[in-house]
Design a protein around this motif. Structure first.
Motif, PDB file in Angstrom:
ATOM      1  N   ARG A 161       0.820  -1.187   0.000  1.00  0.00           N
ATOM      2  CA  ARG A 161       0.000   0.000   0.000  1.00  0.00           C
ATOM      3  C   ARG A 161       0.863   1.249   0.000  1.00  0.00           C
ATOM      4  O   ARG A 161       1.940   1.279   0.562  1.00  0.00           O
ATOM      5  CB  ARG A 161      -0.917  -0.003   1.228  1.00  0.00           C
ATOM      6  N   GLY A 162       0.384   2.295  -0.648  1.00  0.00           N
ATOM      7  CA  GLY A 162       1.099   3.552  -0.626  1.00  0.00           C
ATOM      8  C   GLY A 162       0.912   4.252   0.704  1.00  0.00           C
ATOM      9  O   GLY A 162       0.117   3.838   1.561  1.00  0.00           O
ATOM     10  N   LEU A 163       1.663   5.331   0.898  1.00  0.00           N
ATOM     11  CA  LEU A 163       1.527   6.111   2.115  1.00  0.00           C
ATOM     12  C   LEU A 163       0.135   6.719   2.205  1.00  0.00           C
ATOM     13  O   LEU A 163      -0.441   7.142   1.206  1.00  0.00           O
ATOM     14  CB  LEU A 163       2.566   7.228   2.135  1.00  0.00           C
ATOM     15  N   GLU A 164      -0.384   6.766   3.399  1.00  0.00           N
ATOM     16  CA  GLU A 164      -1.631   7.455   3.654  1.00  0.00           C
ATOM     17  C   GLU A 164      -1.317   8.761   4.365  1.00  0.00           C
ATOM     18  O   GLU A 164      -0.268   8.899   5.004  1.00  0.00           O
ATOM     19  CB  GLU A 164      -2.561   6.582   4.492  1.00  0.00           C
ATOM     20  N   TYR A 165      -2.202   9.734   4.250  1.00  0.00           N
ATOM     21  CA  TYR A 165      -1.940  11.023   4.878  1.00  0.00           C
ATOM     22  C   TYR A 165      -3.242  11.687   5.287  1.00  0.00           C
ATOM     23  O   TYR A 165      -4.324  11.364   4.781  1.00  0.00           O
ATOM     24  CB  TYR A 165      -1.149  11.941   3.936  1.00  0.00           C
ATOM     25  N   VAL A 166      -3.112  12.623   6.212  1.00  0.00           N
ATOM     26  CA  VAL A 166      -4.251  13.391   6.707  1.00  0.00           C
ATOM     27  C   VAL A 166      -3.884  14.866   6.630  1.00  0.00           C
ATOM     28  O   VAL A 166      -2.797  15.267   7.058  1.00  0.00           O
ATOM     29  CB  VAL A 166      -4.602  13.012   8.162  1.00  0.00           C
ATOM     30  N   ASP A 223       3.947   7.279   7.725  1.00  0.00           N
ATOM     31  CA  ASP A 223       5.284   6.941   8.223  1.00  0.00           C
ATOM     32  C   ASP A 223       5.792   7.965   9.225  1.00  0.00           C
ATOM     33  O   ASP A 223       6.965   7.987   9.552  1.00  0.00           O
ATOM     34  CB  ASP A 223       6.274   6.811   7.062  1.00  0.00           C
ATOM     35  N   ARG A 224       4.894   8.849   9.689  1.00  0.00           N
ATOM     36  CA  ARG A 224       5.161   9.894  10.673  1.00  0.00           C
ATOM     37  C   ARG A 224       5.887  11.098  10.081  1.00  0.00           C
ATOM     38  O   ARG A 224       6.314  11.982  10.810  1.00  0.00           O
ATOM     39  CB  ARG A 224       5.937   9.351  11.882  1.00  0.00           C
ATOM     40  N   THR A 225       6.049  11.137   8.765  1.00  0.00           N
ATOM     41  CA  THR A 225       6.550  12.353   8.125  1.00  0.00           C
ATOM     42  C   THR A 225       5.484  13.443   8.263  1.00  0.00           C
ATOM     43  O   THR A 225       4.297  13.185   8.100  1.00  0.00           O
ATOM     44  CB  THR A 225       6.856  12.101   6.641  1.00  0.00           C
ATOM     45  N   ARG A 226       5.953  14.655   8.535  1.00  0.00           N
ATOM     46  CA  ARG A 226       5.011  15.747   8.773  1.00  0.00           C
ATOM     47  C   ARG A 226       5.442  16.966   7.950  1.00  0.00           C
ATOM     48  O   ARG A 226       6.619  17.328   7.915  1.00  0.00           O
ATOM     49  CB  ARG A 226       4.969  16.112  10.265  1.00  0.00           C
ATOM     50  N   ASN A 239       4.599   3.430  -2.488  1.00  0.00           N
ATOM     51  CA  ASN A 239       4.640   2.156  -1.751  1.00  0.00           C
ATOM     52  C   ASN A 239       5.318   2.281  -0.400  1.00  0.00           C
ATOM     53  O   ASN A 239       6.230   1.556  -0.061  1.00  0.00           O
ATOM     54  CB  ASN A 239       5.362   1.084  -2.581  1.00  0.00           C
ATOM     55  N   GLU A 240       4.882   3.266   0.372  1.00  0.00           N
ATOM     56  CA  GLU A 240       5.352   3.472   1.738  1.00  0.00           C
ATOM     57  C   GLU A 240       6.812   3.896   1.819  1.00  0.00           C
ATOM     58  O   GLU A 240       7.366   3.963   2.907  1.00  0.00           O
ATOM     59  CB  GLU A 240       5.122   2.213   2.598  1.00  0.00           C
ATOM     60  N   SER A 241       7.468   4.199   0.680  1.00  0.00           N
ATOM     61  CA  SER A 241       8.861   4.628   0.732  1.00  0.00           C
ATOM     62  C   SER A 241       8.993   6.137   0.637  1.00  0.00           C
ATOM     63  O   SER A 241      10.053   6.687   0.906  1.00  0.00           O
ATOM     64  CB  SER A 241       9.660   3.985  -0.410  1.00  0.00           C
ATOM     65  N   ARG A 281       0.763  20.148  -4.267  1.00  0.00           N
ATOM     66  CA  ARG A 281       0.085  18.924  -4.716  1.00  0.00           C
ATOM     67  C   ARG A 281       0.862  17.715  -4.203  1.00  0.00           C
ATOM     68  O   ARG A 281       2.095  17.685  -4.256  1.00  0.00           O
ATOM     69  CB  ARG A 281       0.030  18.844  -6.239  1.00  0.00           C
ATOM     70  N   ILE A 282       0.126  16.724  -3.737  1.00  0.00           N
ATOM     71  CA  ILE A 282       0.710  15.433  -3.391  1.00  0.00           C
ATOM     72  C   ILE A 282       0.523  14.563  -4.626  1.00  0.00           C
ATOM     73  O   ILE A 282      -0.515  13.933  -4.826  1.00  0.00           O
ATOM     74  CB  ILE A 282       0.041  14.834  -2.147  1.00  0.00           C
ATOM     75  N   ASP A 283       1.549  14.549  -5.483  1.00  0.00           N
ATOM     76  CA  ASP A 283       1.401  13.926  -6.796  1.00  0.00           C
ATOM     77  C   ASP A 283       1.331  12.413  -6.728  1.00  0.00           C
ATOM     78  O   ASP A 283       0.591  11.780  -7.460  1.00  0.00           O
ATOM     79  CB  ASP A 283       2.566  14.341  -7.705  1.00  0.00           C
TER      80      ASP A 283
END
Length: 421
Positions: free
Chosen positions: A78-83, A108-111, A127-129, A121-123
């Protein structure tokens, strides 16, 4: 418990554990599953006699195992998820309101903290990398988590910032086409406009890239970054060069310098190409002066001349950069001549010398019509023609650019010119 029911036990056990398994445990489970399949096949080959009423349930168990293994063991990552908090997320496009900032938190806790008025834009998420973030305008502060396989890109105009794990600030002024990156932790690599190469920036350093002036600069983060050169004053001709981004310049060699040919640097000493890639541009210029600038121009190899030309351009010593590029053309024309011609065009364009820039861009295109710098050279010619003869005259060049590079970096400007009456 009957034999068919026992055959279903491994499936039930694996399904109960599926939601709790970590990635290493999942890989171990996969290996154990494959071993179990091999064991069952070996056992089946020895026991041909199978109770007929058990066959349907055994077949169902096998099918369930196959479905489970495909879903659980071989499913795509799965790709990274974000809020997004503080702004609306329109299918990856984040438009921060003008009166307050917003934040984006990844799985992944990146902020990322985006200042008021920022557009980005989040293009894509990889895959979580990592992810690719395009900053259209504004300022962001990023804390990228280092996971061992992180791969993040922050793109602003012609610049791309490659990040593994670090903390930094990024400011992109879209109107002035100026990028500023301040590193607080870790390191990044910044790829500039075509032909500029990647520049390493480390913690405690500030990178400033000006796409209009075609300059890159790395300095101490506590120092104020260089401002773009002001336009020529009223009454000055187009050949007047703008002020260099730095006032101080390393001393030029005196007339008494030893003109003997330059010898190779001591073994183990980093090459000028390596030094430039680390952002230590002034060091290259200073070393050239210490060795003898004229001697270097006459005897340095192509790699050192390229590095010297780049370093001199980045610190605003355009005359030295021009000398190095002309030396490249004189001594290494077959291999480095077209690149040097392109950079000479860019150098004269930054000075406001449109006629000379056009001549060098045309030389680069003539010598390497499909080379690595052809698209940028054609765009440079388009700008030069527009400056010299006006938008209508540049229309044919713009149409040629769109024909060859319809999705190129300069396609938008070319379309505007191509629409001229």
């Amino acid at each position: 418990m009957s034999d068919p029911e026992r055959q279903l036990d491994p499936v039930a056990a694996l399904l109960q554990r599926a939601a709790q398994l970590s990635e290493p445990e999942r890989l171990d489970a996969r290996a154990a599953f494959l071993r179990r399949v091999d064991e069952e096949q070996a056992r089946a080959s020895k026991k041909r006699a199978v109770v007929r009423w058990a066959a349907p349930l055994a077949l169902a168990a096998s099918a369930l195992l196959l479905v489970f293994s495909f879903w659980f063991f071989w499913r795509p990552e799965r790709g990274l998820e974000y809020v997004v908090e503080g702004a609306a997320d329109e299918s990856g496009y984040v438009r921060v309101p003008p009166d307050h900032p917003a934040s984006i938190t990844f799985s992944d806790r990146t902020r990322i903290r985006a200042a008021a008025g920022t557009r980005l834009r989040i293009d894509e998420t990889r895959n979580e990398s990592g992810a690719r973030i395009s900053v259209e305008r504004g300022r962001v502060e990023a804390e990228v988590t280092h996971t061992g396989h992180s791969d993040w890109r922050f793109v602003a105009g012609p610049f791309a910032v490659r990040v593994v794990g670090t903390r930094f600030e990024l400011l992109w002024d879209a109107d002035r086409e100026r990028l500023e990156v301040v590193l607080h932790e870790g390191s990044v690599e910044v790829e500039g406009y075509s032909g500029s190469g990647a520049v390493s920036v480390r913690a405690g350093q500030r990178f400033v890239g000006d796409a209009l002036a075609r300059t890159l600069h790395v300095s101490d983060a506590t120092a104020r970054g260089p401002e773009p050169a002001p336009p020529a004053a009223q009454g000055q001709g187009p050949e007047v060069a703008p002020a260099p981004p730095e006032a101080a310049a390393p001393p030029e060699p005196s007339a008494s310098e030893d003109p003997t040919p330059l010898v190779a640097p001591p073994s183990g000493k980093p090459s000028w190409t390596k030094i430039v890639s680390q952002g230590e541009f002034r060091r290259v210029v200073q070393e050239a002066a210490a060795r003898g600038t004229q001697s270097c121009l006459a005897s340095c190899d192509a790699a050192d001349l390229n590095a010297l030309a780049d370093a001199a351009r980045y610190v605003g010593q355009s005359e030295l950069a021009e000398q190095a590029l002309l030396a490249l053309r004189a001594r290494y024309a077959p291999t480095a001549g077209s690149r040097a011609a392109f950079l000479l065009g860019r150098l004269h364009e930054s000075r406001g010398a449109a006629a000379r820039a056009r001549a060098w861009y045309e030389t680069a295109l003539r010598e390497a019509p499909s080379g690595a710098f052809a698209a940028e050279a054609l765009a440079g010619k388009m700008r030069a023609v527009q400056s010299l003869e006006g938008p209508a005259a540049a229309r044919a060049v713009a149409q040629e650019y769109l024909r060859l590079y319809p999705g190129g970096v300069h396609a938008k400007a070319a379309r505007q010119l191509a629409a001229q009456p």
